[in-house]
Design an enzyme around this catalytic site. Structure first.
Site, PDB file in Angstrom:
ATOM      1  N   LYS A   1       0.323   8.160   9.815  1.00 64.36           N
ATOM      2  CA  LYS A   1       1.031   7.097   9.079  1.00 64.36           C
ATOM      3  C   LYS A   1       0.924   5.768   9.820  1.00 64.36           C
ATOM      4  O   LYS A   1       0.695   4.711   9.236  1.00 64.36           O
ATOM      5  CB  LYS A   1       2.509   7.459   8.899  1.00 64.36           C
ATOM      6  CG  LYS A   1       2.694   8.527   7.847  1.00 64.36           C
ATOM      7  CD  LYS A   1       4.112   9.023   7.749  1.00 64.36           C
ATOM      8  CE  LYS A   1       4.134  10.251   6.839  1.00 64.36           C
ATOM      9  NZ  LYS A   1       5.332  10.989   6.884  1.00 64.36           N
TER      10      LYS A   1
ATOM     11  N   ASP B   1      -6.074   2.362   3.059  1.00 65.11           N
ATOM     12  CA  ASP B   1      -5.471   1.416   4.004  1.00 65.11           C
ATOM     13  C   ASP B   1      -6.399   0.241   4.265  1.00 65.11           C
ATOM     14  O   ASP B   1      -5.983  -0.916   4.238  1.00 65.11           O
ATOM     15  CB  ASP B   1      -5.150   2.125   5.325  1.00 65.11           C
ATOM     16  CG  ASP B   1      -4.363   3.395   5.076  1.00 65.11           C
ATOM     17  OD1 ASP B   1      -3.256   3.278   4.527  1.00 65.11           O
ATOM     18  OD2 ASP B   1      -4.861   4.489   5.383  1.00 65.11           O
TER      19      ASP B   1
ATOM     20  N   LYS C   1       0.849  -1.185   0.000  1.00 66.52           N
ATOM     21  CA  LYS C   1       0.000   0.000   0.000  1.00 66.52           C
ATOM     22  C   LYS C   1       0.883   1.232   0.000  1.00 66.52           C
ATOM     23  O   LYS C   1       1.899   1.269   0.700  1.00 66.52           O
ATOM     24  CB  LYS C   1      -0.904  -0.006   1.237  1.00 66.52           C
ATOM     25  CG  LYS C   1      -1.920   1.121   1.253  1.00 66.52           C
ATOM     26  CD  LYS C   1      -1.426   2.285   2.058  1.00 66.52           C
ATOM     27  CE  LYS C   1      -2.194   3.551   1.698  1.00 66.52           C
ATOM     28  NZ  LYS C   1      -1.738   4.706   2.492  1.00 66.52           N
TER      29      LYS C   1
ATOM     30  N   GLY D   1      -4.985  11.088  -1.372  1.00 64.49           N
ATOM     31  CA  GLY D   1      -5.656  12.178  -0.650  1.00 64.49           C
ATOM     32  C   GLY D   1      -5.218  13.584  -1.036  1.00 64.49           C
ATOM     33  O   GLY D   1      -6.053  14.418  -1.394  1.00 64.49           O
TER      34      GLY D   1
ATOM     35  N   GLY E   1      -0.611   7.988  -3.028  1.00 60.84           N
ATOM     36  CA  GLY E   1      -0.345   8.398  -4.407  1.00 60.84           C
ATOM     37  C   GLY E   1       0.798   9.388  -4.522  1.00 60.84           C
ATOM     38  O   GLY E   1       1.661   9.266  -5.397  1.00 60.84           O
TER      39      GLY E   1
END
Length: 261
Positions: free
Chosen positions: A220, A161, A8, A42, A11
């Site tokens: 994060k 996520d 994952k 996002g 972007g």
């Protein structure tokens, strides 16, 4: 058993990664490892909404998604960002195929519990694994944008996520890799910041409460925790700028921070 992994990445993080990262991905693919990539986007969505003068707000960390916002979410995630990642992978000589959760009803979703205040935000009900398997069997890396769909054809904005965690869980991948711009979770040891090799989800909650994990690191880490979904038992947080980081994380371990469920 063939080796697979789900990665994952945000972007904006992916777009900024060095060419060496994508070359490492190509070498992994050539060695017979089968990667699946789920990406977010996002900041790019926020930037495009701003350019178009569409108001946006967050409720509990998730974007309030009206039909108008959803059009932009799909345009940016499934369009611009998805294809940029595919181009970068192909530029390194690997083979990639970009899909969104709408394609082949790949990511089926339903509204989240607080949909009345947050709009068209979805949670994953099912992943059409046969589509992903088919793409991998043809020798391509699936690159998935987290836009979901239901049986009535309604689209949903899905947190990248949780989408990645659901994809990994339903593919039977027990360990995920989250690529960020930090080398892992840092902890002060004798006044020096060091990367924690392993940590449990419970220890992370304690470190956030005590202020040891703070600022920009909190989202994060929470994002990585959200990947511990279903059958996924471990998530490794690594920096995409470290040399051969994917090969090391997939084949050897001992890089970044591994979070255990």
């Amino acid at each position: 058993m063939e080796q697979r992994f789900v990665m994952k990445c945000g972007g904006s993080t992916l777009a900024a990664l060095p060419a060496a990262f994508f070359e490492d991905l190509r070498r992994l693919q050539e060695s017979g490892v089968k990667p699946v990539i789920v990406h977010g986007g996002g900041p790019a969505i926020s930037g495009t909404l701003e350019k178009l003068g569409i108001e946006t707000e967050f409720v509990g960390g998730l974007r309030r998604t009206t039909e108008e916002v959803l059009d932009v979410v799909e345009m940016v995630l499934s369009g611009t960002i998805n294809k940029e990642i595919v181009r970068r992978i192909q530029g390194a000589g690997a083979r990639a195929l970009g899909l969104s959760g709408v394609d082949g009803k790949l990511i089926q979703a339903r509204p989240v519990a607080n949909a009345d205040e947050i709009g068209h935000v979805g949670e994953v009900t099912e992943v059409n694994v046969s589509v992903i398997e088919g793409v991998m069997a043809m020798g391509y890396i699936p690159v998935l944008a987290p836009v979901g769909i239901d049986d009535a054809g309604q689209r949903y904005n899905i947190n990248a996520d949780t989408a990645a965690g659901a994809v990994a869980s339903q593919l039977g991948v027990l360990r995920m890799i989250v690529v960020t711009d930090v080398p892992g979770i840092l902890r002060a040891v004798d006044g020096e910041k060091r990367v924690l090799p392993r940590v449990t989800a419970a220890e992370i909650e304690e470190m956030i409460a005590s202020g040891e994990i703070y600022g920009g690191m909190i989202p994060k880490v929470k994002a990585a925790l959200a990947c511990l979904h279903g059958n996924v038992r471990e998530v490794a947080i690594v920096s995409g700028t470290e040399p051969d980081v994917l090969s090391r994380a997939v084949l050897e371990g001992g890089v970044g921070t591994v979070i255990e469920a």
